[in-house]
Write an enzyme that holds these catalytic residues in place. Structure first.
Site, PDB file in Angstrom:
ATOM      1  N   HIS A  60       0.844  -1.199   0.000  1.00 11.73           N
ATOM      2  CA  HIS A  60       0.000   0.000   0.000  1.00 11.73           C
ATOM      3  C   HIS A  60       0.878   1.247   0.000  1.00 11.73           C
ATOM      4  O   HIS A  60       1.228   1.782   1.047  1.00 11.73           O
ATOM      5  CB  HIS A  60      -0.914  -0.034   1.233  1.00 11.73           C
ATOM      6  CG  HIS A  60      -1.984   1.013   1.226  1.00 11.73           C
ATOM      7  ND1 HIS A  60      -3.094   0.940   2.030  1.00 11.73           N
ATOM      8  CD2 HIS A  60      -2.121   2.169   0.514  1.00 11.73           C
ATOM      9  CE1 HIS A  60      -3.871   1.998   1.828  1.00 11.73           C
ATOM     10  NE2 HIS A  60      -3.289   2.754   0.909  1.00 11.73           N
ATOM     11  N   HIS A  62       1.632   5.097  -2.268  1.00 15.89           N
ATOM     12  CA  HIS A  62       1.202   6.075  -3.267  1.00 15.89           C
ATOM     13  C   HIS A  62       2.435   6.878  -3.683  1.00 15.89           C
ATOM     14  O   HIS A  62       2.936   7.673  -2.903  1.00 15.89           O
ATOM     15  CB  HIS A  62       0.138   7.001  -2.677  1.00 15.89           C
ATOM     16  CG  HIS A  62      -0.998   6.263  -2.032  1.00 15.89           C
ATOM     17  ND1 HIS A  62      -1.913   5.533  -2.766  1.00 15.89           N
ATOM     18  CD2 HIS A  62      -1.362   6.113  -0.741  1.00 15.89           C
ATOM     19  CE1 HIS A  62      -2.796   4.981  -1.939  1.00 15.89           C
ATOM     20  NE2 HIS A  62      -2.477   5.307  -0.711  1.00 15.89           N
ATOM     21  N   PHE A  63       2.922   6.629  -4.895  1.00 17.31           N
ATOM     22  CA  PHE A  63       4.109   7.357  -5.382  1.00 17.31           C
ATOM     23  C   PHE A  63       3.711   8.532  -6.290  1.00 17.31           C
ATOM     24  O   PHE A  63       4.577   9.221  -6.814  1.00 17.31           O
ATOM     25  CB  PHE A  63       5.070   6.398  -6.097  1.00 17.31           C
ATOM     26  CG  PHE A  63       5.853   5.493  -5.160  1.00 17.31           C
ATOM     27  CD1 PHE A  63       5.871   5.714  -3.788  1.00 17.31           C
ATOM     28  CD2 PHE A  63       6.581   4.423  -5.663  1.00 17.31           C
ATOM     29  CE1 PHE A  63       6.606   4.888  -2.925  1.00 17.31           C
ATOM     30  CE2 PHE A  63       7.314   3.592  -4.817  1.00 17.31           C
ATOM     31  CZ  PHE A  63       7.321   3.819  -3.458  1.00 17.31           C
ATOM     32  N   HIS A 179     -11.001   1.307   1.574  1.00 20.43           N
ATOM     33  CA  HIS A 179     -10.840   2.416   2.515  1.00 20.43           C
ATOM     34  C   HIS A 179     -12.220   2.623   3.130  1.00 20.43           C
ATOM     35  O   HIS A 179     -13.141   3.082   2.466  1.00 20.43           O
ATOM     36  CB  HIS A 179     -10.355   3.660   1.781  1.00 20.43           C
ATOM     37  CG  HIS A 179     -10.197   4.850   2.685  1.00 20.43           C
ATOM     38  ND1 HIS A 179      -9.004   5.524   2.826  1.00 20.43           N
ATOM     39  CD2 HIS A 179     -11.077   5.474   3.505  1.00 20.43           C
ATOM     40  CE1 HIS A 179      -9.167   6.522   3.692  1.00 20.43           C
ATOM     41  NE2 HIS A 179     -10.417   6.504   4.122  1.00 20.43           N
ATOM     42  N   HIS A 235      -5.695   0.036   6.363  1.00 20.19           N
ATOM     43  CA  HIS A 235      -5.354   0.846   7.543  1.00 20.19           C
ATOM     44  C   HIS A 235      -6.373   0.800   8.686  1.00 20.19           C
ATOM     45  O   HIS A 235      -7.048   1.789   8.962  1.00 20.19           O
ATOM     46  CB  HIS A 235      -5.068   2.298   7.145  1.00 20.19           C
ATOM     47  CG  HIS A 235      -5.898   2.861   6.026  1.00 20.19           C
ATOM     48  ND1 HIS A 235      -7.271   2.896   6.066  1.00 20.19           N
ATOM     49  CD2 HIS A 235      -5.546   3.414   4.838  1.00 20.19           C
ATOM     50  CE1 HIS A 235      -7.722   3.434   4.960  1.00 20.19           C
ATOM     51  NE2 HIS A 235      -6.698   3.755   4.190  1.00 20.19           N
ATOM     52  N   ASP A 310       1.089   2.514   3.818  1.00 22.69           N
ATOM     53  CA  ASP A 310       0.186   3.548   3.304  1.00 22.69           C
ATOM     54  C   ASP A 310       0.954   4.857   3.096  1.00 22.69           C
ATOM     55  O   ASP A 310       0.501   5.936   3.494  1.00 22.69           O
ATOM     56  CB  ASP A 310      -1.034   3.763   4.206  1.00 22.69           C
ATOM     57  CG  ASP A 310      -2.088   4.650   3.541  1.00 22.69           C
ATOM     58  OD1 ASP A 310      -1.992   4.886   2.325  1.00 22.69           O
ATOM     59  OD2 ASP A 310      -3.001   5.118   4.256  1.00 22.69           O
TER      60      ASP A 310
HETATM   61 ZN   LIG Z   1      -3.711   4.787   0.974  1.00 22.19          ZN
END
Ligand SMILES: [Zn+2]
Length: 453
Positions: A60, A62-63, A179, A235, A310
Site C-alpha cells: 500500500h 502512493h508514489f 478504505h 489501515h 500507506d
Molecule cells: Zn492509501
C-alpha cells in the site's frame, strides 16, 4: 562444482517460522539453495552477525507518479523503499487513478525506467462500470481500490454497487482494498464542524470519526461474507475495527486486516500541536498507552493479516499551505516502516519471524505474488535484506529519502538497522543510500489469485 552468482555467508535467515543459521546461494537473480551446496559463488557477501530477511513487500504505497509528482515520484519513492529494505511495492495513486486496462497499460509503459525496486500496480474501482474489472485483472492489476467515502477526490462507491462487483467477480479472486469510512456519517460530521467554524486540529478525528469507520467496516464485512469476494480493510485504525474484521474472518469471510505503523505509535491528540503533520485518515485513535498496547497485542496474536506503510507523502510546505481542512491527507511511511518495526522486534513487541510473516509473506500471498516474492525459497527471486539487529541510532528527518523530507517518527531511538538491500540478486542499497538506478525495478504481475488461506 557448479558456479553461481552470489553467496551470502554466515548470516541468520529469518523465515515466518524460525531463525536459522544458513548460507544462501543465488543464480540468475533467483535463490538456488542453502547450506552446504557444492557451488562456488563468483561473489560472496559476508553476512556474519547479521540477519537475512526476505525483502519486504509494501502493498500500500502512493508514489503519485504520474500525477502529483511534487509530492512524490517513482524514482524517489522506490529509492526510499530500497534503502528501507522494501524490495517490492504495490502502488496506486489517487491523483491519476487507473480505471481501465488501457490506463493500466499506459502507466506501465510510463514507469518502464522509473523504479529501483520491483513493483505491482493497483487499480481504482472503475467509474465506467464494474464490467471493466475483469480486463483490469487480466492486465495485471494487483488490487481494486474502493473508497466508501469521497476522499482525495475519488468518489465513494455505495454498498449496492460494491456488492454487484464483489459477487460477480468473487471468482477472479482479486482483492478489493477497501478504505472504510461511511460517506453519510463523515458528511454529517463535516457539516457540523464547518458550521461551528472549527479549524483546530481535532476536527480531523471528529470528522473522520470511529463510528463512521465502524459502520463502513461492518458493511464491507457483510458484503464480503455474502459475496465470497476477497476483501482487505485498509489501515485499520484501532482495536475494535481489527476485532470486527477478525470476527468476520473467523466466520468464514475472506477478509483481511491491514496494519500500518502510525496506528501503533501515534496518539490522537498529537494533531493539536502538529496540525497537518498528523492529518491522515482514518486518523490516529489511541488516547492512551493502553490503546496502543491493545494494537500490539492484536499484531502478535494474528488478528492483523499484514503490514503496509500507506505511504502518502507531502512535504512541509504542502502540509502547512492552508487550513487543517485544506492541507492534504497522508503521512510519509515507506522510509520508516521496516525501521520502526525492526525496533519493535528488538524490544520484543513482536518477533522477527512474525515481522517477516506480516511484511513479506502475507502481502505476497494475498496479492498473488508468492512465492516468487515474499519468501527465500529455492526458485524465489533473490530479494533480501541484511539487518544489523544490534545497531542503535536516532531516526532523523534528514534520513528520509521520500520527497516528504520528514517523518512522524523523527527523534525516536531505534535498535536494528538495514545494512543492505538486494533485488533479484543485485545490491540496490547500502548504509542508507540507494546505489541502483531507476529502471532496475520490474513490474510483477500477480500469478494467480487462487485461495491462499
Ligand atoms: Zn492509501
Amino acid at each position: 562444482m557448479g558456479q553461481c552468482d552470489l553467496g551470502v555467508r554466515g548470516g541468520r535467515i529469518v523465515t515466518p517460522e524460525e531463525i536459522i543459521r544458513e548460507d544462501v546461494y543465488v543464480k540468475d537473480g533467483k535463490v538456488i539453495g542453502f547450506g552446504k551446496l557444492d557451488v562456488s559463488p563468483r561473489e560472496t557477501v559476508d553476512a556474519s552477525g547479521l540477519l537475512v530477511l526476505p525483502g519486504m513487500i509494501d502493498a500500500h504505497v502512493h508514489f503519485m507518479d504520474p500525477g502529483d509528482t511534487r509530492r512524490e515520484d517513482f524514482p524517489t519513492g522506490s529509492a526510499a523503499a530500497s534503502v528501507a529494505g522494501v524490495t517490492t511495492v504495490i502502488e496506486h495513486s489517487h491523483s491519476s487513478p487507473v480505471y481501465t486496462a488501457t490506463e493500466l497499460q499506459e502507466k506501465l509503459s510510463y514507469l518502464k525506467n522509473r523504479s529501483v525496486v520491483d513493483f505491482g500496480l493497483g487499480a481504482h474501482f472503475p467509474v465506467g462500470g464494474v464490467d471493466l474489472i475483469p480486463d483490469l485483472v487480466r492486465g495485471g492489476a494487483a488490487l481494486i481500490k474502493v473508497f466508501t467515502c469521497t476522499t482525495h477526490g475519488i468518489k465513494a462507491v455505495d454498498p449496492g454497487i460494491l456488492y454487484t462487483a464483489m459477487s460477480r467477480f468473487a471468482k477472479l479472486d482479486v482483492p478489493f482494498l477497501v478504505h472504510a469510512e461511511d460517506e453519510s456519517l463523515t458528511l454529517l460530521a463535516e457539516k457540523e464542524l464547518k458550521s461551528a467554524g472549527r479549524e483546530d486540529g481535532m476536527v480531523i478525528p471528529e470528522w473522520r470519526n470511529p463510528l463512521a469507520e465502524q459502520v463502513a467496516v461492518s458493511t464491507a464485512g457483510h458484503l464480503t461474507q455474502a459475496s465470497t469476494a476477497k476483501t482487505v480493510i485498509a489501515h485499520c485504525s484501532h482495536s475494535q475495527i481489527v476485532d470486527t474484521v477478525a470476527g468476520f474472518r473467523s466466520g468464514g469471510a475472506r477478509i483481511y486486516a491491514e496494519a500500518c505503523p502510525q496506528y501503533f505509535f501515534l496518539k490522537e491528540d498529537e494533531i493539536k500541536a502538529m496540525g497537518g503533520f498528523r492529518k491522515f485518515t482514518p486518523p490516529a485513535r489511541a488516547k492512551t498507552r493502553g490503546d496502543l498496547d491493545e494494537m500490539w497485542e492484536r499484531l502478535r496474536n494474528g488478528c492483523f493479516s499484514y503490514l503496509a506503510s500507506d505511504h502518502a507523502p507531502s512535504n512541509r510546505k504542502q502540509k502547512t499551505a492552508g487550513s487543517i481542512w485544506e492541507v492534504p491527507f497522508g503521512l510519509p511511511g515507506i522510509d520508516t516502516t521496516l525501521p520502526v518495526m525492526l525496533d519493535a522486534a528488538a524490544r520484543g513487541r513482536l518477533t522477527y519471524p512474525q515481522l517477516v510473516g506480516l511484511y513479506a509473506k502475507m502481502p505476497a500471498l494475498i496479492y498473488g505474488l508468492y512465492p516468487k516474492k515474499g519468501a527465500l525459497l529455492p526458485g524465489s527471486d533473490a530479494d533480501f535484506v541484511l539487518v544489523d539487529s544490534k545497531a542503535m541510532y536516532r531516526l532523523e528527518d534528514n534520513a528520509v529519502i521520500s520527497k516528504a523530507g520528514w517523518t512522524p517518527f523523527a527523534g525516536r531511538d531505534l535498535k536494528g538497522k538495514v545494512i543492505a538491500t538486494f533485488v533479484r540478486g543485485r545490491r540496490v542499497a547500502e548504509n542508507g543510500r540507494c546505489i541502483e538506478r531507476a529502471g532496475w525495478g520490474r513490474f510483477v504481475r500477480p500469478k494467480s489469485f487462487k485461495r491462499s488461506d
